[in-house]
Design a protein around this motif. Structure first.
Motif, PDB file in Angstrom:
ATOM      1  N   TYR A  67     -31.739 -31.683  10.034  1.00  0.00           N
ATOM      2  CA  TYR A  67     -31.172 -30.380  10.391  1.00  0.00           C
ATOM      3  C   TYR A  67     -31.930 -29.716  11.537  1.00  0.00           C
ATOM      4  O   TYR A  67     -31.339 -29.159  12.462  1.00  0.00           O
ATOM      5  N   GLY A  68     -33.254 -29.774  11.463  1.00  0.00           N
ATOM      6  CA  GLY A  68     -34.064 -29.084  12.455  1.00  0.00           C
ATOM      7  C   GLY A  68     -33.920 -29.645  13.851  1.00  0.00           C
ATOM      8  O   GLY A  68     -34.115 -28.938  14.844  1.00  0.00           O
ATOM      9  N   ALA A  69     -33.589 -30.937  13.968  1.00  0.00           N
ATOM     10  CA  ALA A  69     -33.418 -31.559  15.271  1.00  0.00           C
ATOM     11  C   ALA A  69     -31.984 -31.450  15.778  1.00  0.00           C
ATOM     12  O   ALA A  69     -31.730 -31.651  16.956  1.00  0.00           O
ATOM     13  N   LYS A  70     -31.042 -31.121  14.899  1.00  0.00           N
ATOM     14  CA  LYS A  70     -29.629 -31.106  15.251  1.00  0.00           C
ATOM     15  C   LYS A  70     -29.158 -29.734  15.728  1.00  0.00           C
ATOM     16  O   LYS A  70     -28.314 -29.629  16.608  1.00  0.00           O
ATOM     17  N   TYR A  71     -29.709 -28.660  15.152  1.00  0.00           N
ATOM     18  CA  TYR A  71     -29.194 -27.321  15.423  1.00  0.00           C
ATOM     19  C   TYR A  71     -30.271 -26.414  16.015  1.00  0.00           C
ATOM     20  O   TYR A  71     -31.456 -26.582  15.744  1.00  0.00           O
ATOM     21  N   LYS A  72     -29.814 -25.434  16.810  1.00  0.00           N
ATOM     22  CA  LYS A  72     -30.724 -24.469  17.417  1.00  0.00           C
ATOM     23  C   LYS A  72     -30.819 -23.183  16.604  1.00  0.00           C
ATOM     24  O   LYS A  72     -31.813 -22.466  16.685  1.00  0.00           O
ATOM     25  N   HIS A  73     -29.773 -22.888  15.847  1.00  0.00           N
ATOM     26  CA  HIS A  73     -29.724 -21.648  15.081  1.00  0.00           C
ATOM     27  C   HIS A  73     -29.411 -21.965  13.617  1.00  0.00           C
ATOM     28  O   HIS A  73     -28.647 -22.886  13.315  1.00  0.00           O
ATOM     29  N   PHE A  74     -30.002 -21.162  12.723  1.00  0.00           N
ATOM     30  CA  PHE A  74     -29.830 -21.365  11.287  1.00  0.00           C
ATOM     31  C   PHE A  74     -29.597 -20.025  10.596  1.00  0.00           C
ATOM     32  O   PHE A  74     -30.175 -19.001  10.987  1.00  0.00           O
ATOM     33  N   LEU A  75     -28.733 -20.063   9.585  1.00  0.00           N
ATOM     34  CA  LEU A  75     -28.606 -18.908   8.700  1.00  0.00           C
ATOM     35  C   LEU A  75     -29.607 -19.089   7.573  1.00  0.00           C
ATOM     36  O   LEU A  75     -29.547 -20.068   6.826  1.00  0.00           O
ATOM     37  N   ARG A  76     -30.533 -18.157   7.467  1.00  0.00           N
ATOM     38  CA  ARG A  76     -31.566 -18.210   6.429  1.00  0.00           C
ATOM     39  C   ARG A  76     -31.150 -17.290   5.286  1.00  0.00           C
ATOM     40  O   ARG A  76     -30.948 -16.088   5.479  1.00  0.00           O
ATOM     41  N   PHE A  82     -32.475 -21.005   1.467  1.00  0.00           N
ATOM     42  CA  PHE A  82     -31.529 -21.986   1.990  1.00  0.00           C
ATOM     43  C   PHE A  82     -31.441 -21.812   3.503  1.00  0.00           C
ATOM     44  O   PHE A  82     -31.441 -20.690   4.003  1.00  0.00           O
ATOM     45  N   LEU A  83     -31.343 -22.928   4.223  1.00  0.00           N
ATOM     46  CA  LEU A  83     -31.220 -22.898   5.682  1.00  0.00           C
ATOM     47  C   LEU A  83     -29.995 -23.712   6.090  1.00  0.00           C
ATOM     48  O   LEU A  83     -29.941 -24.924   5.857  1.00  0.00           O
ATOM     49  N   VAL A 114     -32.250 -17.461  12.251  1.00  0.00           N
ATOM     50  CA  VAL A 114     -33.565 -17.890  12.744  1.00  0.00           C
ATOM     51  C   VAL A 114     -33.391 -19.104  13.649  1.00  0.00           C
ATOM     52  O   VAL A 114     -32.330 -19.742  13.680  1.00  0.00           O
ATOM     53  N   GLY A 115     -34.448 -19.423  14.404  1.00  0.00           N
ATOM     54  CA  GLY A 115     -34.447 -20.581  15.288  1.00  0.00           C
ATOM     55  C   GLY A 115     -35.194 -21.749  14.689  1.00  0.00           C
ATOM     56  O   GLY A 115     -35.724 -21.685  13.574  1.00  0.00           O
ATOM     57  N   MET A 116     -35.282 -22.832  15.442  1.00  0.00           N
ATOM     58  CA  MET A 116     -35.894 -24.060  14.949  1.00  0.00           C
ATOM     59  C   MET A 116     -37.360 -23.892  14.547  1.00  0.00           C
ATOM     60  O   MET A 116     -37.810 -24.539  13.599  1.00  0.00           O
ATOM     61  N   PRO A 117     -38.155 -23.027  15.217  1.00  0.00           N
ATOM     62  CA  PRO A 117     -39.554 -22.874  14.789  1.00  0.00           C
ATOM     63  C   PRO A 117     -39.716 -22.393  13.351  1.00  0.00           C
ATOM     64  O   PRO A 117     -40.755 -22.615  12.734  1.00  0.00           O
TER      65      PRO A 117
END
Length: 349
Positions: A200-209, A264-265, A309-312
């Motif tokens: 997931y972290g390598a595929k997307y730039k933005h995440f719903l936390r 959940f991310l 949130v972003g990938m970091p």
């Protein structure tokens, strides 16, 4: 009775769900256990009275089943959660697997899995998948994108939580499986590529936390179980904003938060320059979460926090999966806006 079993942990009930159920872990395997009050029948005595040899066959089948659960523990742990966030449940996978087995009764396990990807990566959805010829009466309730018919009489559609976003993700994974298994005659398949965790972290730039918290561990279990049963409405809200969603079913824990919590991310796919207002998103979602029991009487002190949130901010464990990345195929384009099933479509038997 379940609480007295040493193999059972994290037991809690969800009485207000459409199908009341108990959720628990049995030797670490997540189980969703629907229940209803029915007359009790001693199945062992009934089987033995008709044919004693049947009891031996049932015992053998049970042993094979339990052995399979142990071997596939990591996969089985996610099945209940996958259904809640819009993917297939166990019954859907069972029907699709049986469909392939009926057409290739003498195939090896490896060949059956290859044929599975071959058949369903090209399946003309929304044509229903069925194990018998009779077509059920059409019911549009939650099964219009990938309709699957239960093997019962009279036939009925399996209720499904699949949305446009998860439909696209399922199709992508089927195409990926096909690309890794289509040339079985000339190369040996490295099955670790098939079952590698999705990065997931390598595929997307933005995440719903999504952070679910509660004052006690017991209340958190009830709260998480109830909110997860409402996750589909949150995915549909994001889709209405023209935002694709890849909901990761696994749970994280934020140790910087004082209260017991589950995080959940979900990967987000922005199809336009839409800005997400998490305040209004939470307000809309809470309307489907809060009822006369949950959020008012039960779990009254629990909370939900939504943020983008972003990938970091994504744990390394969600992005560090080189076995998946080294075999990414050229996938067909996404099919957002896939048309709903038309009334009167025939099932394929």
């Amino acid at each position: 009775m379940l609480e007295a079993r040493p193999e059972v942990s994290d037991l809690h009930s969800i009485e207000s769900a459409r199908v009341p159920l108990m959720r628990f872990k049995f030797n670490g395997v997540s189980v969703d256990f629907p229940y209803a009050q029915l007359p009790v029948i001693n199945a062992a005595e009934a089987i033995h009275a008709n044919d004693p040899r049947l009891l031996e066959k049932v015992d053998e089948a049970s042993w094979r089943c339990l052995s399979g659960v142990r071997v596939n523990r990591q996969i089985m742990q996610l099945v209940p959660n996958m259904k809640l966030v819009g993917f297939f449940a166990g019954i859907h996978l069972a029907v699709l697997g049986a469909y392939v087995c009926r057409r290739h009764p003498n195939a090896t396990a490896n060949t059956l899995l290859c044929r599975f990807f071959e058949i369903f990566s090209h399946w003309p959805w929304p044509l229903p998948v069925s194990l018998h010829e009779q077509t059920p009466l059409w019911s549009p309730d939650g099964c219009s994108l990938m309709p699957i018919v239960m093997p019962c009489y009279p036939p009925e559609f399996c209720a499904s939580n699949v949305t446009k976003s998860t439909f696209n993700k399922i199709k992508e994974e089927l195409w990926r499986g096909l690309s890794l298994t289509k040339d079985t005659s000339s190369v040996d398949i490295d099955w670790s590529w098939i079952f590698a965790p999705f990065p997931y972290g390598a595929k997307y730039k933005h995440f719903l936390r999504i952070v679910l918290s509660a004052p006690t561990t017991e209340e958190l279990r009830d709260w998480v179980g109830w909110v997860k049963s409402r996750f589909r409405s949150l995915i549909l809200k994001l889709e209405s904003l023209n935002i694709g969603c890849d909901p990761n079913p696994s749970e994280q824990v934020d140790h910087t938060i004082g209260e017991p919590n589950a995080v959940f991310l979900w990967g987000l796919i922005m199809y336009s320059n839409t800005q997400i207002c998490t305040t209004s998103l939470k307000e809309d979602f809470m309307r489907s979460v809060t009822n006369n029991i949950y959020g008012k009487e039960k779990c009254a002190h629990s909370d939900i926090e939504l943020s983008v949130v972003g990938m970091p901010q994504v744990p390394k464990s969600m992005s560090d999966h080189p076995a998946y990345l080294q075999k990414l195929p050229n996938l067909p384009p996404r099919m957002l806006g896939y048309p709903p099933m038309r009334q009167g479509c025939n099932a394929v038997g």
